[in-house]
Scaffold this motif. Structure first.
Motif, short mmCIF file in Angstrom:
data_model
loop_
_atom_site.label_atom_id
_atom_site.label_comp_id
_atom_site.label_asym_id
_atom_site.label_seq_id
_atom_site.Cartn_x
_atom_site.Cartn_y
_atom_site.Cartn_z
N THR A 17 0.78 -1.26 -0.03
CA THR A 17 -0.06 0.03 0.06
C THR A 17 0.84 1.27 0.15
N VAL A 18 1.94 1.28 0.48
CA VAL A 18 2.82 2.37 0.78
C VAL A 18 3.51 2.58 -0.86
N ALA A 19 3.64 1.55 -1.46
CA ALA A 19 4.47 1.29 -2.81
C ALA A 19 3.69 1.93 -3.77
N CYS A 20 2.14 1.56 -3.70
CA CYS A 20 1.10 1.94 -4.76
C CYS A 20 0.95 3.50 -4.86
N PRO A 21 1.22 4.02 -6.32
CA PRO A 21 0.89 5.37 -6.26
C PRO A 21 -0.33 5.94 -6.54
N VAL A 22 -1.35 4.86 -6.76
CA VAL A 22 -2.74 5.43 -6.75
C VAL A 22 -3.74 4.95 -5.70
#
Ligand code: SF4
Ligand code: F3S
Length: 78
Positions: A17-22
């Motif tokens: 969730t931290v990595a996801c840009p959207v």
């Protein structure tokens, strides 16, 4: 879209969730789910999951293919 599969169950590391840009990865019950309509297929979540729970849906192993529907169903019909 990318799909979260069974290794996430009861692990729920959350780094994806931290990595996801959207912000299209949502927590629900015993695992997290990727919203197939919101995922932009960037692949950034793939490498951060410590248990390799995330697959590209066209290359998903046969043993985990049901998780395409599991992710979709979490969000209901389109
Ligand atoms: Fe988010 Fe990209 Fe992973 Fe899709 S592939 S869930 S947009 S980080
Ligand atoms: Fe689950 Fe891996 Fe994300 S364990 S919460 S898919 S980092």
């Amino acid at each position: 879209a990318y799909v979260i599969t069974d290794p996430c169950i009861d692990v729920k590391d959350g780094d994806c969730t931290v990595a996801c840009p959207v912000d299209c990865i949502y927590e629900g019950g015993r695992m997290f789910y990727i919203h197939p309509g919101e995922c932009i297929n960037c692949g950034l979540c793939l490498s951060v999951c410590p248990v390799d729970a995330i697959s590209w849906d066209e290359e998903i192993p046969q043993s985990r293919v049901q998780f395409k529907a599991v992710n979709q169903d979490f969000f209901g019909p389109d």
